[in-house]
Design an enzyme around this catalytic site. Structure first.
Site, short mmCIF file in Angstrom:
data_model
loop_
_atom_site.label_atom_id
_atom_site.label_comp_id
_atom_site.label_asym_id
_atom_site.label_seq_id
_atom_site.Cartn_x
_atom_site.Cartn_y
_atom_site.Cartn_z
N ASP A 1 -4.55 -9.23 -3.04
CA ASP A 1 -4.34 -7.83 -2.64
C ASP A 1 -3.63 -7.74 -1.29
OD1 ASP A 1 -4.52 -5.11 -2.86
OD2 ASP A 1 -6.63 -4.97 -2.33
N HIS B 1 5.75 -8.48 -2.12
CA HIS B 1 5.52 -9.19 -3.38
C HIS B 1 6.27 -10.53 -3.40
CE1 HIS B 1 3.28 -5.86 -4.81
NE2 HIS B 1 4.29 -5.06 -5.02
N LEU C 1 -3.72 -29.14 -11.78
CA LEU C 1 -4.29 -27.79 -11.73
C LEU C 1 -3.75 -26.92 -12.88
CD1 LEU C 1 -5.69 -25.62 -9.59
CD2 LEU C 1 -3.30 -24.95 -9.31
C1 FPP Z 1 -1.42 -6.43 -4.85
O1 FPP Z 1 -0.91 -5.93 -3.64
C2 FPP Z 1 -0.46 -7.34 -5.46
C3 FPP Z 1 0.15 -7.14 -6.67
C4 FPP Z 1 -0.08 -5.98 -7.52
C5 FPP Z 1 1.13 -8.13 -7.18
C6 FPP Z 1 0.75 -9.54 -6.91
C7 FPP Z 1 1.80 -10.45 -7.38
C8 FPP Z 1 2.14 -11.60 -6.75
C9 FPP Z 1 1.50 -12.06 -5.51
C10 FPP Z 1 3.19 -12.47 -7.31
C11 FPP Z 1 2.84 -12.91 -8.68
C12 FPP Z 1 3.67 -13.97 -9.14
C13 FPP Z 1 4.00 -14.18 -10.44
C14 FPP Z 1 4.56 -15.46 -10.80
C15 FPP Z 1 3.82 -13.17 -11.49
P1 FPP Z 1 -0.61 -4.39 -3.56
O2 FPP Z 1 0.76 -4.14 -4.07
O3 FPP Z 1 -1.69 -3.64 -4.28
O4 FPP Z 1 -0.68 -4.16 -2.02
P2 FPP Z 1 -1.32 -2.90 -1.27
O5 FPP Z 1 -2.76 -2.86 -1.68
O6 FPP Z 1 -1.13 -3.25 0.16
O7 FPP Z 1 -0.53 -1.72 -1.71
#
Ligand code: FPP
Length: 245
Positions: free
Chosen positions: A21, A38, A132
């Site tokens: 998050d 992201h 892993l």
């Molecule tokens: C949450 O932060 C994060 C996400 C919804 C996306 C997470 C994805 C990645 C870390 C990359 C994934 C990689 C692959 C290979 C698919 P948020 O956007 O909710 O942040 P906020 O709470 O600050 O708004």
């Protein structure tokens, strides 16, 4: 003794899950677009997966896109849909070198065709690897996962393949996306939020929970070691009594 050495002398969790998050907030603090968060989050996932592999952890499940994330603006969804491809192109060499297997958990029917093809290809290419298991939960929701399990099991009862008495914890566990992974030892959520957000609800029954204050792009190897160190200091009872009582 350093933190890593200390961690390595004790029980290493077999399966860790992470709610990654805070990408958006991390980027906003730097006056950058959410998509930059992201991107950095994706790079961090590579680093943490390699660190988990190095510690001898067997499986790492990560929440990359939830069944509810489709409510986000289209531009952000489009960006997130491109991440598996970017992830494959950028990190496949390192994952091959470290024998890391990749699997995806979640619905597969709502993605663009090229994303589904990529997911299938990556899974097929890495299926025999021994390091892993990186379980990327993409269009994942625990309720949907359980509904699918309930439907499968109900169908088997209806067809007369099993009876109602055959339905037990093992049977349900074996109908979940995570059926081939070890039991979930530890859930980490970054960004200070204390919620489970429809993630691995069945699998979490006896897991330890750890909430880190930092946003996901800033959750580094040291933070991971701190989380495991904390986990190792807990007295897990699985519904039994405290040690020595
Ligand atoms: C949450 O932060 C994060 C996400 C919804 C996306 C997470 C994805 C990645 C870390 C990359 C994934 C990689 C692959 C290979 C698919 P948020 O956007 O909710 O942040 P906020 O709470 O600050 O708004």
């Amino acid at each position: 003794m350093g933190l890593k050495e200390r961690v390595l002398t004790r029980y290493i969790p077999q399966h860790i899950a992470i709610i990654m998050d805070g990408n958006g907030r991390w980027a906003k603090k730097r006056n950058m677009p959410r998509t930059y968060g992201h991107k950095k989050g994706s790079e961090n996932l590579k680093n943490i997966a390699l660190a988990c592999n190095d510690l001898g952890i067997k499986a790492l499940s990560v929440y990359a896109f939830s069944t509810e994330n489709w409510k986000r603006p289209k531009a952000e969804i489009d960006y997130l849909m491109g991440l598996p491809k970017e992830f494959e192109e950028t990190f496949k060499g390192q994952f091959e070198e470290h024998d890391i297997k990749v699997m995806f958990s979640g619905r597969r029917d709502r993605f663009p065709k090229d994303v589904i093809e990529l997911m299938n290809r990556v899974e097929d290419k890495t299926k025999d690897r021994q390091g892993l298991v990186l379980n990327i939960c993409f269009d994942y929701g625990s309720h949907t996962e359980m509904i699918h399990a309930i439907r499968d099991i109900s169908r088997q009862v209806k067809d007369g393949d099993i009876t109602l008495d055959d339905i037990d914890v093992d049977l349900v566990t074996n109908h979940l996306y995570t059926k081939d992974l070890p039991p979930l030892d530890l859930l980490i959520r970054t960004s200070g939020e204390m919620r489970i957000s429809n993630y691995l609800l069945w699998q979490l029954a006896y897991s330890e929970l750890y909430f880190a204050k930092v946003h996901w792009p800033a959750f580094n190897q040291k933070q991971l070691l701190k989380a495991i160190d904390d986990f190792q200091s807990r007295n897990r009872r699985f519904g039994g009594l405290k040690e020595g009582k």
